[in-house]
Design a protein around this motif. Structure first.
Motif, short mmCIF file in Angstrom:
data_model
loop_
_atom_site.label_atom_id
_atom_site.label_comp_id
_atom_site.label_asym_id
_atom_site.label_seq_id
_atom_site.Cartn_x
_atom_site.Cartn_y
_atom_site.Cartn_z
N THR A 1 15.55 46.83 2.15
CA THR A 1 14.38 45.97 1.97
C THR A 1 14.69 44.87 0.97
O THR A 1 14.38 43.69 1.19
N VAL A 2 15.31 45.26 -0.14
CA VAL A 2 15.70 44.27 -1.17
C VAL A 2 16.67 43.26 -0.57
O VAL A 2 16.49 42.04 -0.70
N GLY A 3 17.73 43.76 0.11
CA GLY A 3 18.74 42.87 0.68
C GLY A 3 18.16 41.95 1.74
O GLY A 3 18.49 40.76 1.79
N GLY A 4 17.29 42.48 2.60
CA GLY A 4 16.70 41.67 3.66
C GLY A 4 15.83 40.56 3.12
O GLY A 4 15.91 39.40 3.57
N LEU A 5 14.98 40.89 2.15
CA LEU A 5 14.11 39.87 1.55
C LEU A 5 14.91 38.85 0.74
O LEU A 5 14.56 37.67 0.70
N LEU A 6 15.99 39.33 0.08
CA LEU A 6 16.84 38.41 -0.67
C LEU A 6 17.47 37.37 0.26
O LEU A 6 17.47 36.17 -0.03
N THR A 7 18.00 37.83 1.38
CA THR A 7 18.67 36.91 2.29
C THR A 7 17.66 35.99 2.98
O THR A 7 17.92 34.80 3.17
N TRP A 8 16.51 36.55 3.36
CA TRP A 8 15.46 35.71 3.94
C TRP A 8 15.06 34.60 2.96
O TRP A 8 14.95 33.43 3.33
N ALA A 9 14.87 34.98 1.69
CA ALA A 9 14.50 33.99 0.68
C ALA A 9 15.62 32.98 0.48
O ALA A 9 15.36 31.77 0.34
N SER A 10 16.88 33.45 0.48
CA SER A 10 18.02 32.56 0.27
C SER A 10 18.10 31.50 1.37
O SER A 10 18.24 30.31 1.11
N LEU A 11 18.01 31.95 2.63
CA LEU A 11 18.10 31.02 3.75
C LEU A 11 16.92 30.06 3.77
O LEU A 11 17.06 28.87 4.08
N SER A 12 15.74 30.58 3.44
CA SER A 12 14.56 29.72 3.40
C SER A 12 14.66 28.70 2.27
O SER A 12 14.33 27.52 2.45
N LEU A 13 15.11 29.16 1.09
CA LEU A 13 15.27 28.25 -0.05
C LEU A 13 16.32 27.18 0.25
O LEU A 13 16.17 26.02 -0.13
N LYS A 14 17.39 27.60 0.95
CA LYS A 14 18.43 26.64 1.29
C LYS A 14 17.88 25.58 2.25
O LYS A 14 18.22 24.40 2.15
N SER A 15 17.03 26.00 3.17
CA SER A 15 16.40 25.04 4.08
C SER A 15 15.47 24.11 3.32
O SER A 15 15.46 22.89 3.55
N ALA A 16 14.69 24.66 2.39
CA ALA A 16 13.80 23.83 1.58
C ALA A 16 14.61 22.87 0.72
O ALA A 16 14.26 21.68 0.57
#
Length: 600
Positions: free
Chosen positions: A89-104
């Motif tokens: 759960t931690v890893g999945g949310l971390l990567t989701w946030a990372s990819l989203s932040l990178k897009s932003a």
């Protein structure tokens, strides 16, 4: 049900390469070099090379696991299967946030370039583009990937022109002093720019939609990392040699500034357009990839089921895509520096999880962990990666550590108050603990899941032989026995399944053995007999670690497959013999056979 519809397998090698490359060539090249040069000086291109080499360790680990588990949600999926749902759960949310932040980050970064061409508020452009790419991704992965190929092709062509025109214009005096802030600054800058290689995470998230993932994914990401790393180093080297510290330090348009020196105004405009294309490709790839993480989390009941809904017509996770797009739009209004540090740190953590997962999965000795690609130099590549990534996190600084801890806390909070009470999952770490403690902690659900993933990955359709094997009687004999004792056990186990009289199967097997031995080698025997009746066929599987004594010539047979069928099943009888022969001829068969924990 709608929630369990599968995703289309539409991505090939070109799409994988374009997705990874497009996600990497953006802010890391068109914005960060100026800020990074202020920290490390002309040696900044070494910072990029160091980050790229470390990214290679994570990429090789990811490629191995993805080739074994090509499922939506990428690293979340394999982190959960290796270290459990809490870490997953931690890893999945971390990567989701990372990819989203990178897009932003990519969308915000366009402000420095659009100002050169048109005078429109960047937030309006960013929100508009985000909505456009959400719409493209809702229509389908193939459409999004076609857009990505066009963007990346144009981008690489422009950068190649920059290299060809700029290389002869380098002034070597601009490389003095080479590392004004010392070695420490080179390494800390490597951590700062590591977000530049975050695009590799994109492939993990769409692995379920890749054709022949065991070969396509490793080849695609290896080509992407090598080519992008070369472009990074060469372009930044040229830019440093052309501009010098006074012009380059803290510039937010470093490549465009370099192009202006040797190509004039049209060069600045061309590279600014290329930068915008790069940012757009990153945003597109980020939305495509990030949206698969809430989908995967919801499939495992770690997020509400609404995130797992897939559109009937387009076969895309539409709720997850819309949610990710909304998060990116909100992030557009945050400071650029916060987005960079958060994204870099989270990408580094994701790579640490990848290296750890490979070690855990290999050491768990799961029989159905069968990657199509194996990372070389195991476990040294993974150990070097873990140590190197850990070093980078500490080099990035205290603020980055606090951001990492905040993301981890959020992930644990969601798991504890939502996922923990809704799901339980077997994971590879339990199998390692089981080996150490000799206690039964698993029920082989993970082995079964991995087996189904292999069938889906390799397009294997279950046939009659597969079903018979799965339903077969399995004996695990714990002592040395003679052939007549063994056949008596077979008789007792099979007479009710085949509707036969007591001792009838035993007599037929003994009679068959007297005619011609069924021992194929000192390790293996395949007794097979014909019985009366119609439409009957069954298989019994037996292992005896101490050995079954068939004869003086074969005193220690450890693997036995007993085939019993009626005359009308002769064709299938021969097919089964051939299928078993192929299985037992595999190089690692004996090791796996003796190493299996029990009859399951």
């Amino acid at each position: 049900m709608k929630e369990r519809l599968s995703l289309n397998k539409e991505l090939g090698l070109i799409e994988v390469f374009a997705l990874a490359s497009g996600a990497m060539i953006s802010s890391g090249l068109f914005i960060l070099p100026g800020v990074a040069h202020a920290q490390a000086g002309p040696a900044v291109f070494f910072s990029y090379l160091i980050a790229g080499v470390l990214a290679m360790t994570g990429m090789l680990s990811q490629s191995e696991i993805i080739s074994a588990m090509p499922k939506a949600g990428g690293d979340y999926f394999y982190i959960t299967r290796s270290m459990g749902p809490a870490v997953g759960t931690v890893g999945g949310l971390l990567t989701w946030a990372s990819l989203s932040l990178k897009s932003a980050f990519a969308l915000v970064g366009m402000s420095a370039f659009t100002a050169m061409i048109i005078n429109i508020d960047i937030r309006i452009i960013g929100v508009s583009l985000c909505l456009i790419f959400v719409a493209i991704n809702l229509i389908g992965t193939k459409e999004a990937s076609k857009t990505q190929i066009a963007l990346v092709s144009g981008l690489l062509a422009v950068l190649l022109l920059y290299i060809i025109r700029g290389l002869p214009k380098i002034n070597l005096e601009n490389f003095q002093p080479f590392a004004p802030n010392g070695l420490h600054a080179i390494f800390s800058t490597a951590g700062f720019v590591f977000v530049s290689y975050g695009g590799l995470l994109n492939i993990a998230s769409v692995a379920e939609e890749v054709r022949n993932p065991g070969k396509t994914i490793p080849l695609g990401v290896i080509l992407s990392l090598i080519i992008v790393n070369i472009f990074y180093a060469v372009v930044i080297f040229i830019t440093s040699g052309i501009l010098g510290a006074e012009q380059l330090n803290n510039s937010l348009t470093p490549i465009s500034d370099g192009a202006y020196v040797f190509m004039g105004t049209w060069g600045r405009i061309l590279l600014s357009i290329a930068a915008i294309l790069a940012f757009v490709s990153t945003a597109n790839a980020g939305i495509m990839s990030a949206a698969r993480y809430p989908l995967a989390l919801s499939r495992d009941a770690l997020l509400p089921g609404i995130f797992g809904r897939i559109n009937d017509r387009f076969k895309t996770p539409y709720i997850s895509i819309i949610f990710t797009g909304a998060f990116i739009i909100v992030m557009l209004f945050f400071k650029l520096r916060i987005l960079v540090e958060a994204a870099s740190t989270v990408v580094i953590l994701a790579n640490i999880f990848s290296c750890l997962s490979v070690i855990i999965l290999r050491e768990s000795r799961l029989q159905n962990y069968q990657p199509g690609f194996r990372a070389p130099l195991y476990p040294w590549i993974q150990i070097a990666g873990i140590l190197g990534f850990g070093f980078l996190i500490f080099e990035v600084g205290r603020e980055a550590l606090l951001i990492s801890l905040a993301f981890i806390a959020v992930g644990l909070f969601i798991y504890w108050f939502y996922g923990r009470i809704r799901t339980t999952r077997e994971y590879a770490l339990l199998h390692i603990t089981e080996r150490i403690t000799a206690k039964e902690l698993t029920d082989y659900k993970l082995e079964t899941e991995l087996k189904e993933i292999i069938r889906e990955r390799d397009n294997i359709t279950k046939d009659r032989f597969d079903n018979i094997i799965e339903d077969a009687v399995v004996m695990d004999i714990d002592k040395t026995i003679k052939i007549d004792e063994f056949f008596k056990l077979v008789d007792k186990a099979m007479i009710d399944r085949l509707g036969m009289k007591p001792d009838s199967i035993k007599e037929l097997l003994l009679s068959r053995e007297q005619e011609t031995t069924t021992v194929l080698n000192p390790y293996l025997a395949i007794p097979h007999i014909i019985i009366e009746g119609e439409g009957k066929f069954d298989i019994l599987i037996a292992r005896c670690k101490d050995g079954i004594i068939f004869s003086e010539a074969a005193p220690r047979v450890h693997a036995v497959f007993v085939l019993i069928g009626t005359k009308d099943e002769r064709t299938f009888h021969l097919y089964s013999l051939a299928a078993i022969a192929r299985i037992v001829q595999e190089p690692a068969f004996e090791k796996k056979w003796m190493g299996a924990k029990d009859n399951r």
